[in-house]
Motif scaffolding. Structure first.
Motif, PDB file in Angstrom:
ATOM      1  N   LEU A 116       1.206  -1.526   0.025  1.00 19.51           N
ATOM      2  CA  LEU A 116      -0.183   0.072  -0.584  1.00 19.51           C
ATOM      3  C   LEU A 116       0.686   1.176  -0.446  1.00 19.51           C
ATOM      4  O   LEU A 116       0.505   2.190  -0.865  1.00 19.51           O
ATOM      5  CB  LEU A 116      -0.723  -0.047   1.142  1.00 19.51           C
ATOM      6  N   GLY A 117       1.872   1.483   0.503  1.00 20.37           N
ATOM      7  CA  GLY A 117       2.583   2.578   1.067  1.00 20.37           C
ATOM      8  C   GLY A 117       3.520   2.901   0.180  1.00 20.37           C
ATOM      9  O   GLY A 117       4.004   3.595  -0.840  1.00 20.37           O
ATOM     10  N   VAL A 118       4.344   1.750  -1.114  1.00 23.78           N
ATOM     11  CA  VAL A 118       5.310   2.116  -2.569  1.00 23.78           C
ATOM     12  C   VAL A 118       3.646   2.266  -3.225  1.00 23.78           C
ATOM     13  O   VAL A 118       3.618   3.315  -4.277  1.00 23.78           O
ATOM     14  CB  VAL A 118       5.093   0.418  -2.667  1.00 23.78           C
ATOM     15  N   LEU A 119       2.217   2.135  -3.762  1.00 20.06           N
ATOM     16  CA  LEU A 119       1.541   1.944  -4.087  1.00 20.06           C
ATOM     17  C   LEU A 119       1.637   3.829  -4.441  1.00 20.06           C
ATOM     18  O   LEU A 119       1.075   3.680  -5.220  1.00 20.06           O
ATOM     19  CB  LEU A 119       0.236   1.291  -4.406  1.00 20.06           C
ATOM     20  N   VAL A 120       1.249   4.201  -3.115  1.00 20.53           N
ATOM     21  CA  VAL A 120       0.614   5.221  -2.931  1.00 20.53           C
ATOM     22  C   VAL A 120       2.326   6.429  -3.209  1.00 20.53           C
ATOM     23  O   VAL A 120       2.096   7.647  -4.245  1.00 20.53           O
ATOM     24  CB  VAL A 120       1.137   6.100  -1.574  1.00 20.53           C
ATOM     25  N   ILE A 121       3.053   5.764  -3.008  1.00 23.33           N
ATOM     26  CA  ILE A 121       4.940   6.911  -3.666  1.00 23.33           C
ATOM     27  C   ILE A 121       4.901   7.090  -5.432  1.00 23.33           C
ATOM     28  O   ILE A 121       4.666   7.956  -5.897  1.00 23.33           O
ATOM     29  CB  ILE A 121       5.828   6.052  -3.051  1.00 23.33           C
ATOM     30  N   VAL A 122       4.388   5.158  -5.542  1.00 19.55           N
ATOM     31  CA  VAL A 122       4.708   5.272  -6.888  1.00 19.55           C
ATOM     32  C   VAL A 122       3.500   6.200  -7.925  1.00 19.55           C
ATOM     33  O   VAL A 122       3.524   6.385  -8.709  1.00 19.55           O
ATOM     34  CB  VAL A 122       4.482   4.220  -7.081  1.00 19.55           C
ATOM     35  N   GLY A 123       2.622   6.068  -7.351  1.00 14.09           N
ATOM     36  CA  GLY A 123       1.171   6.844  -7.836  1.00 14.09           C
ATOM     37  C   GLY A 123       1.652   8.980  -7.871  1.00 14.09           C
ATOM     38  O   GLY A 123       0.723   8.475  -8.870  1.00 14.09           O
TER      39      GLY A 123
END
Length: 566
Positions: A165-172
């Motif tokens: 979830l954290g990676v998704l927010v940063i990449v997005g």
């Protein structure tokens, strides 16, 4: 007023960096408070998730009460930090815009200080709209940082629940900003062109207003209107183009933010179904997915505002960084008031030589209007000394060695078309509020009848450009202002062309009496003024061809008699 060679910002980037450095304290305080606001907003869904988690696990009223108290603290922090953070930033923004408006106006008020290929209307637009948009950078940076804080807290909180979830927010977030940064360049280019066209439309309006009376006189109003309409239409079409780009930018930003929020929500739901996260973490993830849209919206709009601020700053640099037409000296004229023009060649002037000792009243009868205008331009320092051959000396010092401020205080040139400003008769006569020689100036200029006509007297309202005054009244008001300034050297150019012969005769006598023992040069063809002068210089073909009293010239010079006889 700043000197023309004063070092300052040379590019749009320099202007922005200057604004940022000058407000670093306010921006630091605003960034902290807005960061607290975003942190509080982010903490709210996190707190809700923790409440759900502990309530389901412990089912304790004490824990519920403690959680509610924590929410109250968060809400209070959000409210106060937003209130005081925006107050600090908007105060700094407004103050910075004021500074740049004053700076641009300072350059605009120095007609020979800057070589700017812009009309006065364009400079006005730069001093208002562009100054305001440039100062917006003061709010943009703290909001950008605080939005980044919210995104980072969200990414960390979701990452603690599940790394994906954290990676998704940063990449997005990185993907969204990359797409929008490209679009923001289109906005910057379009905004720059829009501002230029709006400025040209403003310049056209200023020109039309200043020439409204002549336009009415020869029936050119309709043609002038069509000319303005064309320029305004170009500005409108460019504004529509920019609005379309802005709309596309805003729509794209909203869509991308929504996609990221949906992706986070669906991913969290899938993890919850698979047992990867708890119900409380799911509530937190859903809440953060909804919340993150607001900081992402702010975060994604910042590149657009940065490009707009940069475009405005670059337009201000056109004025502020313009090279000086002349580099004036720093000396001041000596006490006294003698004026010497030695071998000046400029325009229609050919090796012009004349000398006016201190305290003398000299009239110049110019047979060619162009020669008179060229002489006035040189004495008013509208033409830099380097642009003509020869030397002009004021009280023994060369004009090029004097500061422009000192020249303005010592030598006043009043043009035949002196501007009248909105205000009162008093503020037009005495703009600085010094209160000196107002009564004497009113009497000498024969403005007494205008003052007596109105119950308010000198406090009678004057409309913009003297719209409620006749041509003769405007001319006498301009003359009264010049006399009230009481400079060492006073140059008047056709000061009585709009008044009747009787009034002209009285003004001539009053000028000679009021300016006795004070240097005065009057460029005129008025027999009354020529007769009142100590001597008359005949300016013909760009040189002085005769010199004597008015009456002697009438008897000895047939050309002179025909030129000035009425």
């Amino acid at each position: 007023m700043s000197t023309p060679d004063e070092r300052g910002p040379r590019t749009g980037s320099d202007i922005l960096w200057t604004a940022l450095r000058r407000n670093k304290g306010a921006m630091a305080g605003g960034t902290v408070l807005m960061g607290l606001y975003q942190a509080g907003e982010t903490a709210f869904p996190i707190a809700l998730g923790l409440i759900v988690e502990h309530t389901l696990r412990e089912r304790s009223l004490g824990s519920l009460g403690l959680s509610i108290a924590a929410l109250a603290v968060i809400i209070t922090t959000v409210s106060l930090s937003w209130r005081f953070g925006m107050r600090i930033l908007q105060k700094a923004n407004t103050t910075e815009a004021h500074r740049w408006r004053v700076r641009v106006a300072d350059c605009g008020l120095q007609p020979v200080a800057r070589d700017v290929d812009l009309k006065s209307g364009e400079v006005l637009t730069i001093a208002t709209e562009d100054a305001d948009q440039t100062a917006d950078i003061i709010e943009v940076v703290p909001l950008l940082v605080s939005s980044l804080v919210a995104v980072l807290i969200t990414a960390v909180a979701l990452g603690l629940a599940d790394v994906r979830l954290g990676v998704l927010v940063i990449v997005g977030t990185i993907a969204i900003l990359s797409i929008l940064s490209v679009m923001s360049r289109w906005i910057g280019t379009g905004t720059r062109e829009q501002q230029a066209r709006v400025a040209r439309a403003g310049a056209k309006v200023a020109d039309l207003i200043s020439g409204l009376r002549p336009l009415h006189g020869f029936g050119g109003t309709h043609a002038a209107f069509l000319s303005y309409r064309k320029v305004s239409t170009e500005a409108k079409n460019q504004a529509i183009t920019v609005a379309k780009v802005n709309g596309a930018y805003a729509g794209t930003a909203l869509a991308l933010n929504a996609i990221l929020a949906i992706a986070v929500t669906l991913t969290a739901g899938g993890l919850a179904l698979g047992g990867g996260i708890t119900v409380g973490e799911l509530v937190m993830a859903v809440g953060l997915a909804q919340f993150i849209m607001e900081p992402l919206r702010l975060f994604s709009e910042m590149p657009k505002y940065v490009m707009m601020a940069r475009a405005s700053a670059e337009r201000m640099a056109l004025v502020l960084a313009a090279p000086p037409v002349m580099t004036p000296g720093r000396e001041r004229p000596s006490a006294g008031g003698d004026l010497e023009v030695d071998g000046v060649r400029y325009g229609s002037l050919r090796e012009l030589k004349l000398h006016v000792p201190a305290g003398e009243f000299v009239a110049v009868a110019a047979y060619q209007p162009g020669a008179a205008a060229d002489l006035v331009s040189i004495l008013a320092v509208h033409v830099p000394p380097g642009a003509y051959e020869g030397v002009v000396r004021v009280s023994g010092r060369e004009l090029k060695d004097l500061s422009i401020g000192a020249v303005r205080e010592h030598l006043l040139v009043n043009p035949y078309d002196g501007e009248i400003f909105a205000g009162t008769l008093r503020t037009n006569i005495d703009p600085a509020g010094a209160g000196r020689m107002i009564a004497e100036a009113v009497e000498a200029s024969m403005l007494t009848d205008v003052v007596a006509l109105h119950r308010e007297g000198l406090d009678h309202e004057v409309r913009d450009r003297g719209g409620n005054l006749s041509g003769g009244q405007r001319q006498r008001l301009s003359l009264a202002r010049a006399l009230a300034a009481d400079p060492d050297i006073l140059v008047l150019h056709d000061p009585t062309t709009a008044v009747d012969a009787v009034t002209e005769q009285l003004i001539a006598r009053n000028l000679a009496r009021l300016r006795r023992n004070r240097t005065m040069i009057v460029i005129t063809s008025s027999p009354a003024l020529l007769d009142a002068a100590d001597r008359v210089l005949v300016l013909d073909g760009g040189v002085i061809t005769a010199e004597d009293t008015h009456r002697n010239l009438l008897h000895t010079d047939e050309t002179y008699r025909q030129a000035v006889a009425r």
